[in-house]
Scaffold this active site. Structure first.
Site, mmCIF file in Angstrom:
data_model
loop_
_atom_site.group_PDB
_atom_site.id
_atom_site.type_symbol
_atom_site.label_atom_id
_atom_site.label_comp_id
_atom_site.label_asym_id
_atom_site.label_seq_id
_atom_site.Cartn_x
_atom_site.Cartn_y
_atom_site.Cartn_z
ATOM 1 N N HIS A 150 0.806 -1.219 0.000
ATOM 2 C CA HIS A 150 0.000 0.000 0.000
ATOM 3 C C HIS A 150 0.843 1.276 0.000
ATOM 4 C CE1 HIS A 150 -3.805 -2.094 0.407
ATOM 5 N NE2 HIS A 150 -3.318 -2.777 1.424
ATOM 6 N N ARG A 153 7.155 -6.007 3.368
ATOM 7 C CA ARG A 153 5.942 -6.622 2.835
ATOM 8 C C ARG A 153 5.926 -6.414 1.335
ATOM 9 N NH1 ARG A 153 -0.309 -5.466 4.612
ATOM 10 N NH2 ARG A 153 0.095 -3.403 3.703
ATOM 11 N N ASP A 166 16.888 -10.304 -3.488
ATOM 12 C CA ASP A 166 18.184 -9.932 -4.056
ATOM 13 C C ASP A 166 18.631 -8.537 -3.624
ATOM 14 O OD1 ASP A 166 18.537 -12.350 -5.286
ATOM 15 O OD2 ASP A 166 18.034 -11.664 -7.306
ATOM 16 N N GLU A 188 -5.685 -12.616 6.144
ATOM 17 C CA GLU A 188 -6.547 -11.439 6.237
ATOM 18 C C GLU A 188 -7.867 -11.608 5.492
ATOM 19 O OE1 GLU A 188 -4.304 -8.139 4.617
ATOM 20 O OE2 GLU A 188 -3.117 -9.494 3.382
ATOM 21 N N ASP A 209 -8.377 -5.959 6.255
ATOM 22 C CA ASP A 209 -8.921 -6.724 5.139
ATOM 23 C C ASP A 209 -9.815 -7.858 5.623
ATOM 24 O OD1 ASP A 209 -8.095 -5.647 2.537
ATOM 25 O OD2 ASP A 209 -6.069 -5.933 3.304
#
Length: 291
Positions: A54, A79, A93, A158, A184
Site C-alpha cells: 500500500h 511486505r 536480491d 486477512e 482486510d
C-alpha cells in the site's frame, strides 16, 4: 593489496522472535523515505515493516531504506505487494532478509511463497547472488548453501478463508510466522472499516489459536493501544502499533487544532480548521485503525 571483506548477515526476524523474552513491537514505514525510515529505526522499537503493498515503494526505495536502517538495532521486514515469485526474488536480491507476503488464504498459497524464497531443489528462487546485495556480491561465502538460514518468511492471513485455513497455513514447512490483518479481514466479513467489530475480533482470536496450536508465532496489526494490549494478552508474539505516515498525519492535525484556533475555539479565520479538528479527518486525538 586490498583487504578482503567477509560480511556477516544480520539475524532474521525468525531469530529475533525465537530469542525474545517478550512480544516484539514494531511500526509501519510507508513513506518510501530512507530518511524517515532511519528516524524510525532509531526510535527504540524492535522491528520495522517497509510496505510495498500500500505504500509508494519500489525496488529503489526499498534498498535505500534497508541501507538506512542497517546501522540500528532494529529488524526490517519488507511486505511485498503480492505473492509473486518474481517480485519476491527481486526483493530478496536487494538484501531483504525478512519478508511478509500478503493475502495468503490457503496452505497452497503459503507453499508457493515458501518456494519463491528458496533455491532449487527446495524452491524456485532464481540464482543471482554474484550480482546482488543479498549475498553482498558473493562476499558471503556460504550464501547459496545457507540461504534458508539467512531468510525468514511470514505470511499474512486477512480473509475469512485464511482464518479457516490458519492451522494448515502455519503448518507449512518454511512459514516462520503468521501475521493477522484485521482491516482486510473486516472487509471480507462484510464490516468494512470495523476492525474492532466483535465478529472480527473473534476471527482474529480464532486465527491466533490455530497458528499457536501449530507451534508458530502469530502477530497482528493494532494501532489502538488498548486493542494491541488485548491481542498481546491473547498470545501475539509480534505486533505493529503505528505507522510513520499516520503519526505525521495525526501529529500535524493536532498542531493545527492547537495553534490555528482563535480564542473562542471556533477556528482561525481562513484556515478551515475548526477547534474540534480538521474537516473530514476526525478529532486529532482519535486513534485510527491500520492495516
Amino acid at each position: 593489496m586490498p583487504i578482503p571483506v567477509n560480511p556477516a548477515l544480520r539475524p532474521t526476524f525468525r531469530d529475533a522472535l525465537a530469542g525474545a523474552s517478550r512480544p516484539l513491537a514494531g511500526m509501519w514505514v510507508c513513506s518510501a523515505s530512507p530518511l524517515v525510515a532511519e528516524v524510525c529505526a532509531g526510535g527504540g522499537l524492535d522491528w520495522l515493516l517497509v510496505d510495498m503493498e500500500h505504500g509508494p515503494n519500489g525496488l529503489g526505495s526499498v534498498v535505500a531504506q534497508l541501507q538506512a536502517v542497517a546501522a540500528y538495532p532494529v529488524t526490517p521486514v519488507v511486505r511485498v505487494p503480492a505473492n509473486d515469485a518474481v517480485t519476491i526474488k527481486q526483493v530478496l536480491d536487494l538484501g531483504a532478509q525478512n519478508l511478509l507476503v500478503p493475502m495468503v488464504s490457503s496452505a497452497a498459497e503459503a507453499r508457493a511463497a515458501v518456494e519463491a524464497v528458496r533455491y532449487p531443489p527446495r524452491g524456485r528462487r532464481g540464482v543471482g547472488s554474484a550480482l546482488a546485495r543479498s549475498a553482498r556480491w558473493n562476499r558471503v561465502d556460504d550464501y547459496l548453501i545457507e540461504a534458508d538460514r539467512y531468510v525468514s518468511l511470514f505470511v499474512q492471513v486477512e480473509t475469512t478463508a485464511g482464518v479457516e485455513a490458519a492451522a494448515e497455513i502455519a503448518a507449512v514447512d518454511g512459514v516462520d510466522g503468521v501475521f493477522v490483518g484485521p482491516s482486510d479481514l473486516a472487509a471480507s466479513m462484510g464490516v468494512l472499516g470495523q476492525q474492532t467489530h466483535p465478529d472480527v475480533v473473534a476471527a482474529v482470536l480464532r486465527a491466533f489459536d490455530a497458528v499457536r496450536g501449530a507451534g508458530v508465532p502469530v502477530g497482528v496489526n493494532a494501532f489502538d493501544p488498548a486493542v494491541a494490549a488485548s491481542y498481546l494478552d491473547a498470545g501475539a508474539s509480534f505486533v505493529l502499533v503505528g505507522a510513520d505516515v499516520a503519526l505525521l498525519a495525526r501529529g500535524s492535525e493536532a498542531l493545527a487544532a492547537r495553534f490555528t484556533t482563535d480564542s473562542s475555539g471556533t477556528g482561525h479565520p481562513g484556515t478551515g480548521h475548526p477547534g474540534t479538528g480538521h474537516p473530514g479527518t476526525g478529532h486529532p486525538g482519535t486513534v485510527r485503525a491500520g492495516y
